[in-house]
Design an enzyme around this catalytic site. Sequence first.
Site, short mmCIF file in Angstrom:
data_model
loop_
_atom_site.label_atom_id
_atom_site.label_comp_id
_atom_site.label_asym_id
_atom_site.label_seq_id
_atom_site.Cartn_x
_atom_site.Cartn_y
_atom_site.Cartn_z
N SER A 14 0.80 -1.23 0.00
CA SER A 14 0.00 0.00 0.00
C SER A 14 0.82 1.27 0.00
O SER A 14 0.26 2.36 -0.14
CB SER A 14 -0.91 0.01 1.22
OG SER A 14 -1.68 -1.17 1.24
N ASP B 157 -10.79 -6.45 0.08
CA ASP B 157 -10.15 -5.37 0.82
C ASP B 157 -9.60 -5.98 2.10
O ASP B 157 -10.05 -7.01 2.56
CB ASP B 157 -11.18 -4.28 1.16
CG ASP B 157 -10.52 -2.99 1.60
OD1 ASP B 157 -10.49 -2.04 0.79
OD2 ASP B 157 -10.01 -2.94 2.77
N HIS C 65 -14.89 -0.30 3.75
CA HIS C 65 -14.74 1.04 4.33
C HIS C 65 -15.98 1.90 4.10
O HIS C 65 -15.98 3.05 4.49
CB HIS C 65 -13.53 1.74 3.69
CG HIS C 65 -12.23 1.08 4.02
ND1 HIS C 65 -11.49 1.38 5.15
CD2 HIS C 65 -11.55 0.10 3.39
CE1 HIS C 65 -10.39 0.63 5.18
NE2 HIS C 65 -10.42 -0.16 4.11
#
Lengths: 380, 625
Positions: free
Chosen positions: B327, B366, B372
């Site tokens: 990330s 995810d 999210h």
Amino acid sequence: MNQDFPFRLDALRNPVTRRISLSQAVHIDLPLLGGIVVLICVGLFVLYSGSGQSMDTIVRQLSRFAVGMAVMLVLAQIPPRTYKRWTPWLYGIGLGLLVAVLVAGAEAKGAQRWLALPGFGRFQPSELMKLMVPLMVSWYLSERSLPPGWKPVLLASALMLVPAVLIAKQPDLGTALLIASAGFIALFLSGLSWRYIAGLVVAAIPAGAGLWMVMHDYQRQRVLTFLNPEMDRWGSGWNITQSKTAIGSGGIEGKGWLNGTQAHLDFLPESHTDFIIAVLAEEFGLLGVCALLLIYFAIIARGTYIAMNAQDTYSRLVAGSITLTFFVYVFVNIGMVSGILPVVGVPLPLVSYGGTSAVTLMAGFGILMSIQTHRKLVPT
Amino acid sequence: MPRPITLKDHYRETRVFARRSVVALSLVFLLMLALIARMVWLQVFQYEKYRTMADENRITVEPIGPTRGLIMDRNGTLLADNRPHYAVSITKEQSPDINATITHIGELIALDDALIDRFHKRLQQRQRPNTPVALKFKLTEEEIAIIAVNQHRLPGVTLDAYLVRHYPWNDMLSHAVGYVGRINEKELQTLDATNYSGTEHVGKTGVEAFYEDQLHGTVGFQTIETDARGRITRVLERTDPVPGADLMLYLDLPTQIAAVKALDGRRGAIVAIEPSTGGVLAFVSMPGFDPNLFVTGIDYKSYQELQDSLERPLYNRALQGQYPPGSTIKPIMGLAGLHYGFTDWGRSIYDPGFYKLDNDNHYYRDWKKWGHGVVNLKTAIVQSCDTYFYDLAFKMGVDRIHDFFLPFGLGKRTGIDLPNERPGLMPSRAWKRAAMNQAWYPGETLIVGIGQGYMLSTPLQLALSTAILANRGKMVHPRMARLVGDDPTIDDKPMEQIKLNNPQDWDATIDAMRDVIHSATGTARGINQDLTYDIAGKTGTAQVVAIKQGESYDASKLKEWHKDHALFVGFAPVKEPRIALAILVENGGGGGSAAAPVARQVFDAYFESLAEDQIDNTFTGAAAP
């Protein structure tokens, strides 16, 4: 021989017609002394360089020459007939000492050459024999009808070969060869037949082979090295390669006194003893070597002159063999260092550092002077 | 005594004697001429030959190795220097029995067979006779004393002083500074034979290898006269060696030490860069090794231990380790999307916890199982939402990503002044066609969007891309060395600026990265306590795809080695960045929990070091650089 005395008186009584020089009165042969002094001086210069500029060495060498000079002057006072009388006895004593050395001698550097004399230090009987062998052979031959027949030749040969073999067993091949050659020179001068000489040369070949068989390893090694020094440049050929390099690099004019690199950087072995001629050749070049040889030749020529003018056979033979043996020293040493003869331990006379040989040589010159100065004064 | 009377012919005897004397004297004369002829042959005809031999005997040209340049950090602290040591050596020519001598030495000081073997090897390689060959290096004070006391009984044995490269910081800098070692046969062929004739060591890795030419210096020579025993009697001519140039690195030793300590024994890499210059402030790959072991020759067993260790201490993770960046690349991915117009700060998507392509049954999950919810670009960076970037990457396509990422120093060698850098990998359609002869699948673009899949980068590359980000697009070249001698290391190319369609996106992205640390929802919010400066950063967690067969059969270890790599990139302060860094903790777990705290310690150390510098400069009245 009783006539000696009135002649002498006559000479003293009438100084104008029987003029006697001071040098003759103190039994000194000036030309010979001059040659020796010049040689010693040149030798000391070379020795100073060859010893790594050691004043110590020079002082010690000078003190030996002083002893040698004293011995020479004393021996010059003794008339030749006294020598003649004492020769067989001294020879016998010398032979006995040689046997004693082999039985009870002191050992040094792997060889038994010395006798320890309490109170006198060490004594090398082979040095005595260097003089006694030519004297003995001369004594023996002077009693015979000359030229000698085969019987006297054989006996004279025995007189020189017995001590030579004893010395070779010490082992000291160099001295043994010198002593044998001294005896041979006396034989030669007495008129040894050329046929015997030719026979000797022919016999030398099997004798050489026989000698090889009885030689010690280090002696054989020396001969092999002599035959091919390049064989082992870093090992046993080192000495001769380095001495040839020293001589050759000197060129005609030399590198100058104290400037020899071979000697001063320790490449040259024994640079102050047996190999000292290489120091001279490196620093003074070909010119220096020729000058030195000229001095030697002058001394030898004077010696030969004395021999030829001697008044009896004994004196003649003694003077001749002492003089020519002196040349053998010179030739063997220079020949060895320059690589035309095998390496045998022979010093360069009156130049190499070393006590006993210098004293012996001076003693020989003392006898020469005695022969020259004790002549009956025949008007010339 | 009665004797037979012999009749002597005195006249004849005299005549014979005179004749023989003349013969003898003539013979003497001839033999003397022979001697003179011999001398003429040696001294005139062979003069040149013997003159040369006499000179060769005594004159030797001997190289004098230059003193190697020192290496120091930006504050002048020595990182590599040369220290005097003593070796016990034997000169074969002066030792009557070399094996007996070695046995004798072995009775005095510890010698093992390997040492003796190496001695014999060196003895064979010796070029000149009469030179000492070292038997044992680096003698202790006690060993020096024992040998010195017994030297008179050891013919040919000498104690020789020599300079040895010394690395005072041991394993802390092993992968940055590197080490020197004995010149091996392969290197012998490539090195300048003349210049290295007096040198035994050459830089093998790290800065030592890269700046070998400058550190080494120029060899000197002396023409010496030696005697028969090889002792030098005088120097005839001398050209002094030129010592190697000293090297001053950008590296800040306190920061480096703090970085090593922050890793706390875990495997990993840390690279910190000064964004304004590209100077490397810290360069850590752990575990390291003691470089001093290599200088005088490491023994086989120790080397095997280093080589076979599962921890791979010889492996330069910071320079050669190629890891999925995870990330950490999301801020740059966001910039790419903004630049190419596939997103803007207002656009938001709904994240159900996975992303799905139309004609593909695969669920791209995810990291947050339930998703999210509604996320825009800023929250996607702050919370590291995968789904948002799956979507963005899919829309952009892999080739645009490839093109946008390259200027950030990713997917190609950065050109740092260290040898053997690895390029990482920035995939594209063309690459896959060339390398694997396969078509690119859209699903592969998705995982590139979160820094996984084919994409690989080195910690150095991540630090560099972070520095360029901190510079708001101004490119820099990473550099270890600041000064070589007195000369600055000049970049060959002028600095370029990455141009965005909307330059304000730099600050907006950096603001999102600041929230990663400074907001209540940021993935690295754990490190924001008591900060006296602000940090912009991004966490990352890279999946360890597989472990190579045969590397370990230890089941518990294997499990440990399947854990994710923890990553963090960041810089500080946000406005005028002084330091940008990348942290990798192998199998450390989450980037926020494992890597970010390490970064905090490095930042703290660096700012403390800067403050001390300032105090020093104020105190001495020197101007700050």
